[in-house]
Structures are given as C-alpha cells and as structure tokens.
Design a protein around this motif. Structure first.
Motif, PDB file in Angstrom:
ATOM      1  N   PHE A  37       8.835   8.786   3.026  1.00 29.09           N
ATOM      2  CA  PHE A  37       9.447   8.343   2.152  1.00 29.09           C
ATOM      3  C   PHE A  37       8.759   7.415   1.217  1.00 29.09           C
ATOM      4  N   ILE A  38       8.132   6.498   1.659  1.00 29.54           N
ATOM      5  CA  ILE A  38       7.419   5.583   0.920  1.00 29.54           C
ATOM      6  C   ILE A  38       5.846   6.395   0.135  1.00 29.54           C
ATOM      7  N   ALA A  39       5.163   6.836   1.039  1.00 32.72           N
ATOM      8  CA  ALA A  39       3.948   7.373   0.683  1.00 32.72           C
ATOM      9  C   ALA A  39       3.995   8.708  -0.252  1.00 32.72           C
ATOM     10  N   PRO A  40       3.965   9.970   0.620  1.00 38.39           N
ATOM     11  CA  PRO A  40       4.021  11.269  -0.346  1.00 38.39           C
ATOM     12  C   PRO A  40       5.285  11.477  -1.090  1.00 38.39           C
ATOM     13  N   GLY A  41       6.646  10.870  -0.388  1.00 39.38           N
ATOM     14  CA  GLY A  41       7.841  11.080  -1.131  1.00 39.38           C
ATOM     15  C   GLY A  41       7.945  10.286  -2.511  1.00 39.38           C
ATOM     16  N   LEU A  42       7.318   9.122  -2.798  1.00 42.41           N
ATOM     17  CA  LEU A  42       7.170   8.365  -4.022  1.00 42.41           C
ATOM     18  C   LEU A  42       6.079   9.276  -4.983  1.00 42.41           C
ATOM     19  N   TRP A  43       5.058   9.700  -4.045  1.00 38.90           N
ATOM     20  CA  TRP A  43       3.836  10.452  -4.943  1.00 38.90           C
ATOM     21  C   TRP A  43       4.484  11.537  -5.538  1.00 38.90           C
ATOM     22  N   ASN A  44       5.292  12.563  -4.774  1.00 36.87           N
ATOM     23  CA  ASN A  44       5.977  13.536  -5.417  1.00 36.87           C
ATOM     24  C   ASN A  44       6.969  13.214  -6.410  1.00 36.87           C
ATOM     25  N   ALA A  45       7.567  11.977  -6.381  1.00 35.40           N
ATOM     26  CA  ALA A  45       8.635  11.804  -7.428  1.00 35.40           C
ATOM     27  C   ALA A  45       7.855  11.413  -8.739  1.00 35.40           C
ATOM     28  N   MET A  46       6.518  10.889  -8.734  1.00 31.28           N
ATOM     29  CA  MET A  46       5.709  10.626 -10.001  1.00 31.28           C
ATOM     30  C   MET A  46       5.403  11.904 -10.507  1.00 31.28           C
ATOM     31  N   ASN A  47       5.003  12.848  -9.585  1.00 31.97           N
ATOM     32  CA  ASN A  47       4.239  14.098 -10.053  1.00 31.97           C
ATOM     33  C   ASN A  47       5.646  15.058 -10.505  1.00 31.97           C
ATOM     34  N   GLN A  48       6.718  14.961 -10.110  1.00 33.09           N
ATOM     35  CA  GLN A  48       7.882  15.746 -10.681  1.00 33.09           C
ATOM     36  C   GLN A  48       8.343  15.273 -12.165  1.00 33.09           C
ATOM     37  N   LEU A  49       7.567  14.261 -12.632  1.00 31.24           N
ATOM     38  CA  LEU A  49       7.868  13.980 -14.041  1.00 31.24           C
ATOM     39  C   LEU A  49       7.021  14.925 -14.886  1.00 31.24           C
ATOM     40  N   PHE A  93      -3.987   4.781   8.191  1.00 33.68           N
ATOM     41  CA  PHE A  93      -4.890   5.088   7.207  1.00 33.68           C
ATOM     42  C   PHE A  93      -4.370   6.363   6.431  1.00 33.68           C
ATOM     43  N   GLY A  94      -3.317   6.927   6.880  1.00 37.11           N
ATOM     44  CA  GLY A  94      -2.793   7.763   6.085  1.00 37.11           C
ATOM     45  C   GLY A  94      -1.795   7.179   5.097  1.00 37.11           C
ATOM     46  N   ALA A  95      -1.435   6.142   5.054  1.00 40.91           N
ATOM     47  CA  ALA A  95      -0.725   5.688   4.048  1.00 40.91           C
ATOM     48  C   ALA A  95      -1.520   4.407   2.858  1.00 40.91           C
ATOM     49  N   VAL A  96      -2.572   3.853   3.292  1.00 45.91           N
ATOM     50  CA  VAL A  96      -3.295   3.055   2.601  1.00 45.91           C
ATOM     51  C   VAL A  96      -3.504   3.619   1.117  1.00 45.91           C
ATOM     52  N   GLY A  97      -4.064   4.858   0.881  1.00 46.45           N
ATOM     53  CA  GLY A  97      -4.417   5.188  -0.293  1.00 46.45           C
ATOM     54  C   GLY A  97      -3.630   5.724  -1.190  1.00 46.45           C
ATOM     55  N   TYR A  98      -2.226   5.611  -0.875  1.00 53.11           N
ATOM     56  CA  TYR A  98      -1.328   5.779  -1.937  1.00 53.11           C
ATOM     57  C   TYR A  98      -1.152   4.889  -3.121  1.00 53.11           C
ATOM     58  N   PRO A  99      -0.785   3.613  -2.719  1.00 53.41           N
ATOM     59  CA  PRO A  99      -0.835   2.698  -3.833  1.00 53.41           C
ATOM     60  C   PRO A  99      -1.943   2.530  -4.478  1.00 53.41           C
ATOM     61  N   TYR A 190       5.298   2.504 -12.779  1.00 55.97           N
ATOM     62  CA  TYR A 190       4.042   2.625 -11.956  1.00 55.97           C
ATOM     63  C   TYR A 190       4.165   1.203 -11.018  1.00 55.97           C
ATOM     64  N   LEU A 191       4.531   0.088 -11.817  1.00 61.77           N
ATOM     65  CA  LEU A 191       4.610  -1.210 -11.151  1.00 61.77           C
ATOM     66  C   LEU A 191       5.461  -1.082  -9.816  1.00 61.77           C
ATOM     67  N   VAL A 192       6.635  -0.581 -10.103  1.00 56.04           N
ATOM     68  CA  VAL A 192       7.520  -0.465  -9.015  1.00 56.04           C
ATOM     69  C   VAL A 192       7.021   0.393  -7.881  1.00 56.04           C
ATOM     70  N   PHE A 193       6.481   1.561  -8.203  1.00 56.60           N
ATOM     71  CA  PHE A 193       6.068   2.632  -7.206  1.00 56.60           C
ATOM     72  C   PHE A 193       4.837   2.007  -6.488  1.00 56.60           C
ATOM     73  N   THR A 194       3.876   1.185  -7.106  1.00 56.80           N
ATOM     74  CA  THR A 194       2.826   0.684  -6.528  1.00 56.80           C
ATOM     75  C   THR A 194       3.318  -0.230  -5.447  1.00 56.80           C
ATOM     76  N   GLN A 197       4.810   1.476  -2.371  1.00 48.62           N
ATOM     77  CA  GLN A 197       3.953   2.208  -1.458  1.00 48.62           C
ATOM     78  C   GLN A 197       3.182   1.183  -0.861  1.00 48.62           C
ATOM     79  N   THR A 198       2.998  -0.002  -1.024  1.00 43.58           N
ATOM     80  CA  THR A 198       2.028  -0.908  -0.309  1.00 43.58           C
ATOM     81  C   THR A 198       2.792  -1.145   1.186  1.00 43.58           C
ATOM     82  N   LEU A 199       4.221  -1.038   1.060  1.00 40.99           N
ATOM     83  CA  LEU A 199       4.821  -1.163   2.479  1.00 40.99           C
ATOM     84  C   LEU A 199       4.409  -0.149   3.376  1.00 40.99           C
ATOM     85  N   GLY A 200       3.890   1.117   3.063  1.00 39.14           N
ATOM     86  CA  GLY A 200       3.704   2.243   3.963  1.00 39.14           C
ATOM     87  C   GLY A 200       2.722   2.041   5.158  1.00 39.14           C
ATOM     88  N   ALA A 201       1.764   1.298   4.795  1.00 39.49           N
ATOM     89  CA  ALA A 201       0.675   1.064   5.891  1.00 39.49           C
ATOM     90  C   ALA A 201       1.212   0.076   7.051  1.00 39.49           C
TER      91      ALA A 201
END
Length: 487
Positions: A37-49, A93-99, A190-194, A197-201
């Motif tokens: 939800f937090i990592a790829p889910g929110l990444w997808n939300a940004m790219n759906q824009l 490690f699969g979550a740290v790169g998203y933010p 982007y501040l909200v998303f970042t 996403q820091t909570l994912g790791a």
C-alpha cells in the motif's frame, strides 16, 4: 484462549504451542499488504497522474525507464538473493528506495532540481525488484493452502488501496479553479507521499521468518531453496530457457508496455482532471481484477477451460480498448484539446484511460494465474513470477524510453503497442493450447503406483534445500498439497 498448534506428527510427544498474533498468517498478510500500500501503491498513485504529476513528461519518463530497467534485473535475480538474506530484510530493502524517488519529484517540482530524480530512479528500481521478489514468496507461501486465495485478496485490496488513497490525496490538494489548466500538481502532494513512504521499511521488519509463521491448521511453511547460490542461478536459468516461458515473452512485454497513457494525460487534460482520473481509474482496476479472478476461481469449470476462457476474454478486452483509443487519438491529433472535468469532451477521453487500465489489469491477473498453474513448488513458482514481473518491467522500461520525446499525435507509441499486442497473441495461444495445469498432473499422479509417486517427491527433496526441516513423509504431503491462486 489462544489456539494450540499441533506439533510434527513425527514427534514422539506433541507439546502445545500458543499461537502468537504477530506470527499468524493473517498478520503477515497485513504486513505485506501495508508495505504494498505504502511503497508501490503510492508510487502508482503518482504515476496515474500522468508523468508523476509533472507539467512535461519527458524527464519523469526517462527516470521511469531507468526504474523499470533496473527493476527487471533485480526482480529476476531477487529470488536467489531473498533465499540468502531472508524475506524480512529483502522486503525492508524493497521499501527503502521509494521515498527517495518521491523526494526527487518534490525537488524537481518546486526547484527544478533534476539529479535527485535520477538517483531516486536507481534506488527505486533496486527496491522495487526486491519488493516483488519477496512479495511473491510471502503472498503464495505463507498462507494455509485452503486460505491462500483469501489472503491474496487481502494483498490485492491493499495494493489497490494505495492508488485509491493516493489519488484521493492528490485530488484534495489539486481541485481548485487554478488547476483547471494543464500544468503540474502542487508540490505539497509530494511532501505527503514522501512522508508516508518512509513508513514502509520499518513496517517490513514486522514480517515473520518463514520458520516462525504459525498457521491455524498447524502446518508449517515450507520454502524450497537450492543449497548454494550457484544452484539457485542454475535453477533460474533452467526456468528462463523453457520453451513455454520463451513463447510467453511477447505477452510478458506487451502486458504493461503501454506507458503512453501518461503522455496522453499530460497532452490533453488539466491538472485537476488528471487528479480525478488517477483516483477513479483505480476503481476500474479493482473491478477488472475481481472479474477476472472470479472467472479463474470458478470451481464449476475445469482449470484448463478457465485458462482458455480467460485468454479470449483478455483478447476481447484489448480489442475494444485499443480500437476505441485509436478512434479518439485520431480526433485529438486533428484538434488537440485541454480538458477539465467540466468540459463536454472529458468523458470521451477519460474512457480511453479507463479501458486501457481495465484491459491491462485483466491480462495481468490472467498471466499470474497461468504461471501459477505450472507448478506447486513454491520456490519454482517464485522464479516464474520473478521472470514474469521482470520481463514486464523490461517492457515498461522500453516504453517509458519511447515516450521521452513528443511524438506527433501519439501515433508512434500507439503503433508499437498495437503491433506488440497482435504479435503476442499466437505464441501465447500455443502455450495455452498445450498447457497441462498442475492440478491435472497431480490427479494423474494420484492414480499411479505409490512407489512411482514417492520417487518423484524424493527427487524433488534431494535437489532442494528446505528452509524449514521436516520429516520426509510430511514434506511429501506438503509438496503434493500446495495450492495456488492469482497474484
């Protein structure tokens, strides 16, 4: 009162063990779902824009081409790595790169800084590949065989919930009159998303190791792994060179190749219209996934027939989506619009994007189901899903690269997408036609002499290392009863 877990049947005395809530399969399903939800889910939300919410799509498309190029490699080779460092650390490690990626978009949006976008693309590509490698093992290997579909649906809702909530955030921050025109989204998005996403790791570290998972039926999680890293690579190569896998490569590429949809939004829609599209198309994605899953899980039809029906259903969806897209694109090429949601032509263009997402999600669900019926060996299944997601990523990388420049009327990306889809139909049908689902093979084995069946199990046991040591008889039972479902 806590449930008791039965001990290994081979033990002389069964000692009751209290089930700990944080070791249950349900809790671990929520962990993998929350990270998704937090990592790829929110990444997808940004790219759906469309182009990550940027005013012009070219830098973000270049960054995403880098993301998916790296993701393809790390996803394919992630399974051997996960077997060495453990699933919890792989998911971490699969979550740290998203933010870092989201922070790069923030700096670019507010100050025009470009370097962090590219650095974030590298870290996100590595992280995403490791996430998908660990996610596949957890989603398919942790639940009880009889509850696997239920827990996979939990993961699906979480993963789709990311774009839904993310889309709601974007829409809430970009819905005033100033956002009617084309441009970029507010930098506060982007501040909200970042921050989220820091909570994912840290959440990823809550995942239990396979040997400590406590199923409600008392059975143990068994993940087969080769004894050496070299053995893992050899097993991976063996799967990669299978005839059926090679025939499926065109459809693996075609499934997620259409990244022109992001350019389509930036070319023809205003900011708040893009925010609404990003939010509402997630409902279509979820509906498409559920419809295909319902068809593929329908017990009244044999598995092979479900696969055949699902194939032609996916073909029909893509014919409708792409014929309609070509008709609308030709109109937009002649007279390019700048649409807000209040404009008369908004719905016509909106349905292009909705149908693209609807058909794409149906195809991906079908592909995961097809792959999952090739084996009931979870370790091998992880390799299959890694290859599927890795090859999809290579296709996405090429497509994002194709969309780093402005093509007149969008015809070039549309032509490439259409040709790839058409070329993928026949080799995919050959695989479907000759495919024998693992359920059917197990039925055939069940009527063979016991000695022959035991020999097959012994062969599997001797060529793989079991993460959780079990008695040979129990392993034989588990190896023949592992279920499968869509991912």
């Amino acid at each position: 009162m806590a449930e008791k877990i039965p001990q290994d049947a081979s033990s002389e005395e069964a000692v009751p063990v209290k089930r700990l809530w944080y070791r249950t399969t349900l809790f671990n399903a929520f962990v993998i779902g929350a990270v998704g939800f937090i990592a790829p889910g929110l990444w997808n939300a940004m790219n759906q824009l469309g182009a990550g919410g940027a005013q012009r799509p070219y830098l973000v498309n270049a960054a995403n081409a880098l993301v998916f190029g790296i993701l393809g490699f790390t996803c394919i080779f992630g399974a051997p790595l996960a077997n060495k460092i453990g699933l919890s650390w792989t998911l971490f490690f699969g979550a740290v790169g998203y933010p870092i990626y989201s922070a790069g978009l923030y700096l670019n949006n507010r100050y025009g800084v470009e370097w962090l976008v590219l650095v974030g693309a590298v870290t996100c590509g590595v992280s995403a590949g490791l996430f998908w490698a660990s996610e596949g093992a957890v989603a398919l290997g942790y639940p009880e065989p009889g509850k696997r579909g239920r827990y996979l649906n939990i993961w699906l809702w979480f993963r789709t919930g990311g774009p839904l909530v993310g889309g709601a955030i974007v829409l809430a921050l970009n819905n005033d009159a100033k956002a009617k025109k084309k441009g970029k989204v507010s930098y506060t998005t982007y501040l909200v998303f970042t921050a989220l996403q820091t909570l994912g790791a840290p959440i990823a570290l809550l995942l239990s190791p396979p040997e400590k998972v406590q199923r409600s039926d008392g059975s143990k999680v068994i993940i087969q792994a080769e004894k050496t890293f070299k053995g893992e690579l050899e097993a991976l190569w063996e799967v990669c060179t299978r005839k059926d896998v090679l025939l499926l490569l065109p459809i693996f590429w075609a499934a997620y190749f259409n990244q022109y949809s992001g350019n389509f939004q930036t070319y023809y829609f205003g900011v708040r219209a893009r925010a609404l599209i990003g939010f509402t198309t997630s409902f279509g994605t979820l509906l498409s996934s559920q419809l295909m899953s319902t068809l593929l899980d329908y017990k009244g039809i044999p598995v092979k027939k479900r696969i055949v029906l699902g194939f032609w259903y996916a073909v029909a969806l893509h014919i409708v989506a792409w014929v309609y897209a070509w008709v609308v694109q030709e109109r937009y090429t002649a007279n390019p619009p700048a649409l807000d949601w209040e404009d008369k032509g908004f719905v016509e263009g909106y349905f292009v994007l909705l149908l693209w997402e609807f058909s794409r999600q149906g195809l991906q669900n079908w592909l995961y189901y097809l792959v999952s019926t090739k084996t009931d060996n979870i370790s091998e299944l992880t390799r299959f899903t890694g290859i599927l997601r890795g090859q999809e990523s290579f296709g996405q990388a090429v497509s994002y690269g194709l969309n780093t420049r402005e093509w007149v009327g969008g015809r070039v990306p549309l032509v490439v997408n259409t040709i790839l889809l058409v070329l993928a139909v026949y080799p995919t049908w050959l695989v479907v036609r000759d495919h024998v689902p693992v359920e059917d093979r197990n039925k055939e084995n069940s009527i063979t002499p016991n000695g022959e069946l035991e020999s097959d199990v012994e062969k599997t046991a001797n060529t793989s290392a079991i993460i959780l040591p079990e008695e040979k008889g129990k392993f034989a039972s588990a190896a023949t009863n592992v279920g499968r479902d869509t991912l």
